[in-house]
Design a protein around this motif. Structure first.
Motif, PDB file in Angstrom:
ATOM      1  N   SER A  72       0.827  -1.214   0.000  1.00  0.00           N
ATOM      2  CA  SER A  72       0.000   0.000   0.000  1.00  0.00           C
ATOM      3  C   SER A  72       0.854   1.254   0.000  1.00  0.00           C
ATOM      4  CB  SER A  72      -0.920   0.005   1.221  1.00  0.00           C
ATOM      5  OG  SER A  72      -1.802  -1.081   1.175  1.00  0.00           O
ATOM      6  N   VAL A  73       1.854   1.280   0.863  1.00  0.00           N
ATOM      7  CA  VAL A  73       2.733   2.447   0.939  1.00  0.00           C
ATOM      8  C   VAL A  73       3.500   2.609  -0.374  1.00  0.00           C
ATOM      9  CG1 VAL A  73       4.742   3.421   2.122  1.00  0.00           C
ATOM     10  CG2 VAL A  73       2.913   2.374   3.455  1.00  0.00           C
ATOM     11  N   GLY A  74       4.046   1.510  -0.906  1.00  0.00           N
ATOM     12  CA  GLY A  74       4.779   1.573  -2.168  1.00  0.00           C
ATOM     13  C   GLY A  74       3.908   2.024  -3.325  1.00  0.00           C
ATOM     14  N   PHE A  75       2.653   1.529  -3.359  1.00  0.00           N
ATOM     15  CA  PHE A  75       1.718   1.922  -4.410  1.00  0.00           C
ATOM     16  C   PHE A  75       1.502   3.430  -4.417  1.00  0.00           C
ATOM     17  CE2 PHE A  75      -2.650   3.002  -5.608  1.00  0.00           C
ATOM     18  CZ  PHE A  75      -2.680   2.551  -6.920  1.00  0.00           C
ATOM     19  N   MET A  79       2.773   5.742  -7.540  1.00  0.00           N
ATOM     20  CA  MET A  79       1.685   6.379  -8.287  1.00  0.00           C
ATOM     21  C   MET A  79       1.765   7.901  -8.199  1.00  0.00           C
ATOM     22  SD  MET A  79      -0.042   4.304 -10.046  1.00  0.00           S
ATOM     23  CE  MET A  79      -1.463   5.273 -10.497  1.00  0.00           C
ATOM     24  N   LEU A  80       2.082   8.401  -7.015  1.00  0.00           N
ATOM     25  CA  LEU A  80       2.218   9.851  -6.868  1.00  0.00           C
ATOM     26  C   LEU A  80       3.390  10.360  -7.697  1.00  0.00           C
ATOM     27  CD1 LEU A  80       0.995  12.282  -5.493  1.00  0.00           C
ATOM     28  CD2 LEU A  80       2.503  11.888  -3.558  1.00  0.00           C
ATOM     29  N   GLU A  81       4.496   9.619  -7.678  1.00  0.00           N
ATOM     30  CA  GLU A  81       5.635   9.996  -8.514  1.00  0.00           C
ATOM     31  C   GLU A  81       5.228  10.040  -9.990  1.00  0.00           C
ATOM     32  OE1 GLU A  81       9.999   8.328  -9.928  1.00  0.00           O
ATOM     33  OE2 GLU A  81       8.805   7.139  -8.530  1.00  0.00           O
ATOM     34  N   ALA A  82       4.514   9.026 -10.440  1.00  0.00           N
ATOM     35  CA  ALA A  82       4.095   8.948 -11.844  1.00  0.00           C
ATOM     36  C   ALA A  82       3.137  10.084 -12.204  1.00  0.00           C
ATOM     37  CB  ALA A  82       3.452   7.598 -12.125  1.00  0.00           C
ATOM     38  N   LEU A 155       5.693  -1.182  -9.463  1.00  0.00           N
ATOM     39  CA  LEU A 155       4.994  -2.349  -8.934  1.00  0.00           C
ATOM     40  C   LEU A 155       5.980  -3.469  -8.628  1.00  0.00           C
ATOM     41  CD1 LEU A 155       2.479  -3.972  -8.219  1.00  0.00           C
ATOM     42  CD2 LEU A 155       2.268  -4.556 -10.642  1.00  0.00           C
ATOM     43  N   PHE A 156       6.875  -3.736  -9.554  1.00  0.00           N
ATOM     44  CA  PHE A 156       7.878  -4.779  -9.363  1.00  0.00           C
ATOM     45  C   PHE A 156       8.746  -4.492  -8.134  1.00  0.00           C
ATOM     46  CE2 PHE A 156      12.294  -6.092 -10.156  1.00  0.00           C
ATOM     47  CZ  PHE A 156      12.127  -7.471 -10.142  1.00  0.00           C
ATOM     48  N   PHE A 157       9.268  -3.267  -8.047  1.00  0.00           N
ATOM     49  CA  PHE A 157      10.127  -2.909  -6.916  1.00  0.00           C
ATOM     50  C   PHE A 157       9.364  -2.939  -5.593  1.00  0.00           C
ATOM     51  CE2 PHE A 157      12.688  -0.610 -10.243  1.00  0.00           C
ATOM     52  CZ  PHE A 157      13.778  -1.460 -10.175  1.00  0.00           C
ATOM     53  N   THR A 158       8.108  -2.547  -5.608  1.00  0.00           N
ATOM     54  CA  THR A 158       7.303  -2.563  -4.389  1.00  0.00           C
ATOM     55  C   THR A 158       7.139  -3.984  -3.859  1.00  0.00           C
ATOM     56  OG1 THR A 158       6.133  -0.546  -5.001  1.00  0.00           O
ATOM     57  CG2 THR A 158       5.059  -1.956  -3.388  1.00  0.00           C
TER      58      THR A 158
END
Length: 170
Positions: A72-75, A79-82, A155-158
């Motif tokens: 959740s945190v990684g998402f 997403m915010l970065e993107a 997603l992969f890194f998360t």
């Protein structure tokens, strides 16, 4: 809810801002800053995700982290970065249409230079389709491409970082 995402907002926002700054800086150095900006994204995205999850685990969650919390945190971070990167690059290309035309010309030049090898690999019809899509390209296409190449590796890194940093209470 704020507890879960306070670090993700900070690191995702910071990574998005750095991505825009990278695009601006690279546009002064290269005629097509898009490819090197993607490379920069491959470096900054996992760092932002790692820091967001690590800070969440250490400072907001008492040293514990479930896989779902990490995801959740990684998402939120990637997403915010993107989204920030997408908006910034799109606005830059709208404000500076000459930069957009320079990027478009660079992509057309690369395609023309490598026509023989591209046709040999994918065929004439695919080459023609690619050529037509580049000719019809708009600033939104470049910005969206940049954002997608932050989401997919994000997603992969998360997943990887969430597994590595996972620590459940006994």
């Amino acid at each position: 809810m704020y507890k879960y995402f306070s670090t993700a907002y900070k690191f995702g926002g910071f990574a998005g801002a750095l991505s825009i700054l990278s695009f601006i800086s690279l546009s002064f150095l290269y005629p097509d800053p898009t490819n090197l900006n993607l490379v920069f994204g491959y470096v900054i995205t996992p760092i932002a995700i790692f820091l967001a999850i690590k800070f969440f685990k250490d400072y907001s969650n008492e040293g514990y982290l479930s896989f779902s919390e990490g995801m959740s945190v990684g998402f939120v971070a990637y997403m915010l970065e993107a989204i920030i990167s997408l908006g910034g690059i799109w606005v830059i290309l709208i404000i500076h249409p000459d930069l957009f035309e320079q990027v478009k010309e660079s992509k057309l030049d690369v395609l023309a230079t490598n026509k023989g090898s591209i046709v040999a690999q994918v065929g004439e019809s695919s080459f023609d389709l690619t050529l037509e899509s580049i000719r019809n390209m708009v600033p939104w296409d470049i910005a969206l491409n940049d954002a997608l190449w932050k989401i997919i590796p994000g997603l992969f890194f998360t997943i990887i970082i969430s597994i590595i940093l996972r620590k459940n209470p006994n």
